[in-house]
Scaffold this active site. Structure first.
Site, PDB file in Angstrom:
ATOM      1  CG  ASP A 182      40.199  30.857  40.758  1.00 22.73           C
ATOM      2  OD1 ASP A 182      40.202  31.861  41.469  1.00 22.73           O
ATOM      3  OD2 ASP A 182      40.107  30.903  39.508  1.00 22.73           O
ATOM      4  CG  HIS A 243      41.990  34.240  39.904  1.00 26.41           C
ATOM      5  ND1 HIS A 243      40.629  34.282  40.076  1.00 26.41           N
ATOM      6  CD2 HIS A 243      42.266  35.150  38.939  1.00 26.41           C
ATOM      7  CE1 HIS A 243      40.097  35.171  39.249  1.00 26.41           C
ATOM      8  NE2 HIS A 243      41.076  35.722  38.539  1.00 26.41           N
ATOM      9  CD  GLU A 300      39.426  38.138  36.120  1.00 27.76           C
ATOM     10  OE1 GLU A 300      38.434  38.493  35.463  1.00 27.76           O
ATOM     11  OE2 GLU A 300      39.354  37.280  37.007  1.00 27.76           O
TER      12      GLU A 300
END
Ligand code: TNX
Length: 521
Positions: A182, A243, A300
């Protein structure tokens, strides 16, 4: 052959007394019979043929107590019997007579689960105690009973992971989803791209300069084997195209830029080299994990892909492929990665953002995480994707579990994830109106995100006892589930936690276990 061996760590705690039927997760068919079986100090396990190689595999490090394994049928206190008529590999039958416990299964997995139940019964009764005669016929409600751990935001390390795997085994959980990359840190050694760890593993969410922390490939192999002995499959996650800061800053030539708040948040989907780079990484990852699945995140991306609007590679890609907006660019990226995963013979898993990417039904699994968007769950099922239910509420263990807690997350309406709501999942609160009783819904998974969890102690506090509730939600049918009954079985479980030095939240006496502080408010 008569070997003195010792048993999977925590199960035999002969000092505890309790009700014999205190198994967690509760078996799906339990019938008490006349009579009882006395428990004495030496417990023998006997088996032959199919299961004989199984015993030394899982019967490992002792705590306080050792047992004897015999390779002779019909002689042990616990007898493992192969029964070809039991088709479901995870199912077992357990019979307690006044003389012995027999466990029948058609597969090693079922045998292992039968043993977990038997050993819980024995340890509950304690030396000199007894177990009521009974017959148990048991198998899981869901085939996917998962737990996810994020080691990027804060690295927890081998000892904590092994401890989680031990408790997963006790609870008959079988999928460990490992969020290894991440923005805050890349945690897996990739030999072809050493900067991923020499640069990318530096830092964590609390301290961007913390020394590099990651798993070497040898350590990964050790954990994969440790899990395998406990019948747990590990599914690695390499998050992309968002990410990705830790990787993008290690290899800036593949960065798709970020936003002001999240610099270098993405990979660059406009460059062919990015796909080669990521495919090479996945190829190495796959050699380490025998699972047929690989998770590539996909979540996201819009949080930090502003730069895509101005990168010439991406503008060119949009023209060439007639992509109308950045979401279509994202979908293009998923499809290319999906092709490469398919060509490597693996199944693609993504978060629920991938539902609309037109990925091949036969090779894609979706993890539904946005509880406020049930329509995405419905769409996944309608389109025919296999689905895992892991909605933030109630299955994200970075959410608090009690009103008095301050450090974890809460939803905007103040909702959080108390143990009872984990226990009652899937229920209808979060999935109302959607028919989840389809074979496409493979199971459920809890996720431990670690933005607000910076130490092993807090990790445990957020995990226990909710993990026990998760196990019953994943294993036990609604007709048998009962929260009051579960509560009474938790008395003993909390003693096990204490015995093993686990920091847990005593949800019935909140004052006795104050919140372990989080990374930040
Ligand atoms: C959402 S779940 C995320 C994670 C965060 C988590 C915190 C998902 C696919 N993305 O990146 O860590 O919320 O609760």
């Amino acid at each position: 052959m008569k070997t003195r061996i010792s048993i999977l760590f925590f199960l035999i705690l002969f000092s505890y007394l309790g009700q014999a039927q205190e198994i967690i997760p509760f078996p799906n068919h339990y019938e008490q019979k006349e009579g009882k079986l006395n428990v004495s100090k030496i417990v023998t396990i006997s088996t032959y043929g199919e299961f004989s190689s199984l015993i030394p595999e899982f019967v490992k490090t002792a705590k306080r107590f050792s047992i004897q394994a015999k390779e002779k049928v019909g002689k042990g206190f616990i007898q493992l019997i192969w029964n070809a008529a039991i088709y479901n590999p995870e199912e077992y039958r357990l019979n307690i007579t006044s003389k012995a416990i027999t466990i029948e299964a058609g597969c090693a997995n079922g045998c292992f689960y039968g043993l977990q139940s038997a050993l819980q019964l024995i340890s509950n009764a304690g030396v000199g105690g007894s177990i009521p005669c009974a017959s148990i016929q048991d198998g899981p409600r869901y085939e996917w009973r998962g737990l996810m751990l994020d080691e990027s935001r804060h690295f927890m390390g081998m000892k904590e992971v092994k401890s989680l795997l031990d408790f997963m085994a006790l609870y008959k959980l079988n999928k460990f989803h490992w969020h290894l990359t991440d923005s805050q840190g890349w945690r897996i050694e990739i030999k072809q791209y050493p900067l991923l760890t020499s640069i990318g593993a530096i830092g964590n969410l609390t301290d961007p300069n913390a020394p590099a922390k990651y798993y070497t490939q040898a350590e990964i192999a050790e954990i994969v084997e440790y899990a395998k002995q406990r019948f747990i499959e590990i599914i690695p996650e390499i998050d992309m195209p968002g990410h990705a800061s830790s990787a993008a800053k290690s290899y800036p030539e593949f960065s798709g830029g970020g936003s002001e708040r999240l610099p270098d948040f993405t990979f660059n989907p406009g460059k062919d080299g990015t796909y080669t780079f990521l495919t090479n990484i996945l190829r190495e990852v796959m050699t380490l994990f025998p699972s047929k699945y690989i998770h590539i995140g996909g979540d996201e991306v819009h949080y930090g892909n502003d730069k895509w609007n101005s990168l010439p590679d991406i503008q060119q890609l949009m023209k060439t492929h007639e992509l109308k907006n950045l979401v279509e660019v994202e979908h293009y990226f998923h499809n290319r990665m999906s092709d490469s995963i398919k060509s490597m013979g693996k199944t693609f898993i993504g978060w629920d953002e991938v539902v609309q990417a037109n990925l091949p039904i036969s090779n894609t699994m979706v993890m539904w995480w946005r509880q406020e968007r049930p329509e995405l769950l419905k769409e996944s099922i309608d389109k025919g994707y296999q689905v895992i239910l892991c909605p933030r509420l109630p299955l994200y263990f970075d959410f608090i579990q009690n009103t008095s807690h301050k450090y974890g997350r809460k939803w905007s309406d103040g909702k959080f994830a108390p143990i009872e709501s984990v226990y009652n999942f899937p229920g209808t609160e979060y999935t109302s109106g959607i028919s989840i009783s389809t074979p496409l819904v493979k199971g459920i998974e809890a996720c431990i995100w670690t933005e607000r969890i910076h130490t092993p102690e807090r990790l445990q506090f957020m995990t226990y006892p909710r993990l026990s509730a998760l196990s019953e939600a994943a294993w036990t049918e609604d007709r048998v589930k009962n929260f009051d009954n579960f509560n009474s079985r938790m008395n003993r479980m909390m003693k096990i936690y204490k015995d093993f030095g686990i920091t847990f939240f005593d949800y019935r006496n909140p004052d006795s276990s104050p919140e372990v502080e989080g990374a930040y408010l």
